[in-house]
Enzyme design. Sequence first.
Site, PDB file in Angstrom:
ATOM      1  CG  ASP A   1     -11.670 -11.135  -0.153  1.00  0.00           C
ATOM      2  OD1 ASP A   1     -12.560 -10.523   0.271  1.00  0.00           O
ATOM      3  OD2 ASP A   1     -10.241 -10.646   0.272  1.00  0.00           O
TER       4      ASP A   1
ATOM      5  CD  GLU B   1      -5.273  -7.647  -4.424  1.00  0.00           C
ATOM      6  OE1 GLU B   1      -5.764  -8.853  -3.902  1.00  0.00           O
ATOM      7  OE2 GLU B   1      -5.372  -6.677  -3.815  1.00  0.00           O
TER       8      GLU B   1
ATOM      9  NE  ARG C   1      -3.958  -1.875   2.123  1.00  0.00           N
ATOM     10  CZ  ARG C   1      -4.944  -2.205   3.240  1.00  0.00           C
ATOM     11  NH1 ARG C   1      -4.677  -1.522   4.294  1.00  0.00           N
ATOM     12  NH2 ARG C   1      -6.088  -3.046   2.951  1.00  0.00           N
TER      13      ARG C   1
ATOM     14  CB  CYS D   1     -18.548  -3.277  13.587  1.00  0.00           C
ATOM     15  SG  CYS D   1     -18.713  -3.175  11.669  1.00  0.00           S
TER      16      CYS D   1
ATOM     17  CD  GLU E   1      -5.966  -1.093  -0.786  1.00  0.00           C
ATOM     18  OE1 GLU E   1      -4.832  -1.966  -0.496  1.00  0.00           O
ATOM     19  OE2 GLU E   1      -5.637  -0.137  -1.087  1.00  0.00           O
TER      20      GLU E   1
ATOM     21  CB  CYS F   1     -21.013  -6.755  16.425  1.00  0.00           C
ATOM     22  SG  CYS F   1     -21.050  -8.144  15.323  1.00  0.00           S
TER      23      CYS F   1
ATOM     24  CE1 TYR G   1     -10.154 -10.153  -4.114  1.00  0.00           C
ATOM     25  CE2 TYR G   1      -8.209 -10.805  -5.099  1.00  0.00           C
ATOM     26  CZ  TYR G   1      -8.914 -10.073  -4.169  1.00  0.00           C
ATOM     27  OH  TYR G   1      -8.110  -9.424  -2.926  1.00  0.00           O
TER      28      TYR G   1
ATOM     29  N   GLY H   1       3.531 -21.949  -1.783  1.00  0.00           N
ATOM     30  CA  GLY H   1       2.577 -22.757  -2.532  1.00  0.00           C
ATOM     31  C   GLY H   1       1.988 -22.455  -3.675  1.00  0.00           C
TER      32      GLY H   1
END
Length: 205
Positions: A138, A37, A21, A197, A177, A194, A120, A81
Site C-alpha cells: 500500500d 483489508e 489483530r 524511527c 503489519e 526520523c 494487495y 463509501g
Amino acid sequence: MDTNKIILKWYDREKRDLPWREANKNIIDVYKVWISEIMLQQTTVNVVIPYFEKFIKKFPNIYVLAESKIEDVLALWAGLGYYSRARNLHKCAKNIIKNNNGVFPSQKVILLKLPGIGDYTASAICAIAYNQCEIAIDVNVKRVISRINNKHNTNNLQIKKLSQNILLCDRPGDINEAIMDLGSTICKAKEPICLICPLNKICKT
C-alpha cells in the site's frame, strides 16, 4: 542487526491495538484479516475501526455473511463509501462457501480469482493469515521500502524485489503489519519523525 529484526523489535513494543489483530498470533482469523483489508482500501484506520466492529458483530463469520441479504450488508456499510467493496465481499463469501466449503484459500493464484480481491489483498491474506513470504504493497509500505533503500519513484514490482530480504524471517505477516504501522505513524509522507524511527541508522534516504 538485520532490518527485519529491528522492525520486529519495534513492532513488538509499539504495534497499534487494532480489533482485527489477534492477541494470540498462533490463532489468526483469516475472515477478520480479509474483512479489515477490504475495509481499509481507500479508507483510514480510524474510520474503519467502528465499522469493522459493527460488521463482525452482525456477520461474525463467512457463513453468516454468505447467508445474509445483500441489502443488510450494504446497510451496515452505509457511510463507508466505495460500495462495490461490500457487494464483492458478499459475492466472495458465497463463492467460498459454494466452491471451497467455507475455507479461505491460502494460494495467492486462487485468491486473485475471487471477487474484490486484487494483488494487495491477496498478498495481505497470504502473509498475515498464512504466514507466507508476500509483501502487501500500500502507500505506506511503498514509502517505507523506498526510503530505506533510497530508491524513489519505484513501481510495485521493484518494491517486491527490494522487500525480499526483509521478508526472509519466520514472521512475514508481522513484518507486513510492522511496515504498515511504521509508515502510518512515523515514516509519514509529510514530516516523517526520523529522530525516533527504529531504522534511522540504516535508512539510506
